[in-house]
Enzyme design. Structure first.
Site, PDB file in Angstrom:
ATOM      1  N   TYR A   1      -9.661   2.709  15.733  1.00 32.25           N
ATOM      2  CA  TYR A   1      -8.817   3.265  14.666  1.00 32.25           C
ATOM      3  C   TYR A   1      -8.777   4.788  14.778  1.00 32.25           C
ATOM      4  O   TYR A   1      -7.694   5.393  14.730  1.00 32.25           O
ATOM      5  CB  TYR A   1      -9.385   2.818  13.310  1.00 32.25           C
ATOM      6  CG  TYR A   1      -8.542   3.207  12.121  1.00 32.25           C
ATOM      7  CD1 TYR A   1      -7.367   2.514  11.817  1.00 32.25           C
ATOM      8  CD2 TYR A   1      -8.918   4.249  11.287  1.00 32.25           C
ATOM      9  CE1 TYR A   1      -6.594   2.864  10.712  1.00 32.25           C
ATOM     10  CE2 TYR A   1      -8.158   4.601  10.181  1.00 32.25           C
ATOM     11  CZ  TYR A   1      -6.990   3.906   9.899  1.00 32.25           C
ATOM     12  OH  TYR A   1      -6.235   4.262   8.808  1.00 32.25           O
TER      13      TYR A   1
ATOM     14  N   GLY B   1       0.776  -1.238   0.000  1.00 31.04           N
ATOM     15  CA  GLY B   1       0.000   0.000   0.000  1.00 31.04           C
ATOM     16  C   GLY B   1       0.807   1.289   0.000  1.00 31.04           C
ATOM     17  O   GLY B   1       1.711   1.495  -0.829  1.00 31.04           O
TER      18      GLY B   1
ATOM     19  N   THR C   1      -5.691   0.549  -1.556  1.00 29.21           N
ATOM     20  CA  THR C   1      -4.603  -0.323  -1.073  1.00 29.21           C
ATOM     21  C   THR C   1      -5.239  -1.641  -0.613  1.00 29.21           C
ATOM     22  O   THR C   1      -6.465  -1.723  -0.464  1.00 29.21           O
ATOM     23  CB  THR C   1      -3.874   0.296   0.144  1.00 29.21           C
ATOM     24  OG1 THR C   1      -4.779   0.307   1.261  1.00 29.21           O
ATOM     25  CG2 THR C   1      -3.356   1.698  -0.121  1.00 29.21           C
TER      26      THR C   1
END
Ligand code: NAD
Length: 252
Positions: A151, A16, A188
């Site tokens: 996250y 990525g 990605t």
């Protein structure tokens, strides 16, 4: 050759955005150490670039592994000018369904890994008279997402860790700059996995493509070119900043 003579250590370089940074940096004259916990893919990524670039195995959550990766970089190239902390993971689950284990895992990689990386490169960068640290945050470090609490929290931590590191280095006069990058959705393997595991993958892909006002998903190279700017001396008065690469997503 905007990075001629410089040496970079890039984490998450097997895939990525990290991999795109490795390619872009190498094209700009930088010698690159690609680091990842995925040894097979990382070695293949380094082989694509060829000599003098090399691969080191690194799990960013392990302090001793950081010391070894930095030592290998200095042993190979005699200096370390740039660190890109791109290794990262995302685990979905809203606040009612997320587990403590998933929260801790996301923070171990995204926040602890970035903290350990920043700390590990100070000594070799000081020895070079300065350097540039680039921490991969996210638009999720600027605004919330109901499905990604761990996250978002980890990327918010990266954002403010970056500013603290930048201020310390400035106060000490080390010549070390530290900035964060904030991409929106980028094409990605991480996003491919997110789409593949969605309830309706087609719908998820269309939503992601429509999310940015510029009308497309980002490319890894869009982020890598921003990283070149932060890594190069062109950004010599830029530290503690957050560079948003999101096709306008957070402008509205
Ligand atoms: P990716 O999954 O394609 O690549 C991540 C790489 O990190 C992989 O090679 C993986 O092996 C490595 N990695 C994971 N855990 C590791 C660990 N403990 N130690 C060492 N390496 C480890 O993901 P990507 O999309 O390229 O994401 C790169 C960074 O960009 C991440 O920090 C991610 O959070 C951030 N980001 C991605 C997007 C996006 O849409 N793709 C958007 C914003 C921010």
């Amino acid at each position: 050759m905007r990075l001629a003579g410089k040496v970079a250590l890039i984490t998450g370089a097997a895939s990525g955005i990290g991999r795109a940074c490795a390619h872009r940096f190498a094209r700009e004259g930088c010698r690159v150490v690609l680091a990842d916990r995925d040894e097979a893919t990382g070695r293949a990524a380094a082989a694509e670039l060829g000599e003098p670039h090399l691969f080191v195995t690194l799990d960013v959550t392990q302090e001793a592994a950081w010391a070894a990766a930095v030592a290998r970089t200095v042993e190979a190239f005699g200096r370390l000018d740039i660190l890109v902390n791109s290794a990262g993971i995302g685990i979905g689950g809203d606040i009612e369904t997320a587990t403590l284990a998933s929260w801790r895992l996301v923070h171990a990689v995204n926040s602890d890994g970035t903290f350990l990386g920043c700390r590990a490169v100070f000594a070799p960068m000081k020895a070079c008279g300065g350097g540039s640290i680039i921490n991969m945050s996210s638009v999720a470090g600027l605004v919330g997402d109901p499905d990604l609490p761990a996250y978002c929290a980890s990327k918010g931590a990266v954002r403010l860790l970056t500013k603290s590191v930048a201020l310390h280095a400035a106060r000490q006069g080390y010549g070390i700059r530290c900035n964060s990058l904030h991409p929106s959705f980028v094409q990605t393997p991480m996003v491919d996995r997110m789409i593949a595991t969605a309830k309706d993958p087609d719908k998820a892909r269309k939503q992601i493509e429509r999310a940015a006002p510029l009308g497309r998903i980002g490319e890894a190279d869009d982020v890598a070119t921003a990283a070149v700017f932060l890594a190069s001396d062109e950004s010599k008065f830029v530290t503690g900043s957050e560079l948003v690469v999101d096709g306008g997503t957070t402008a509205r």
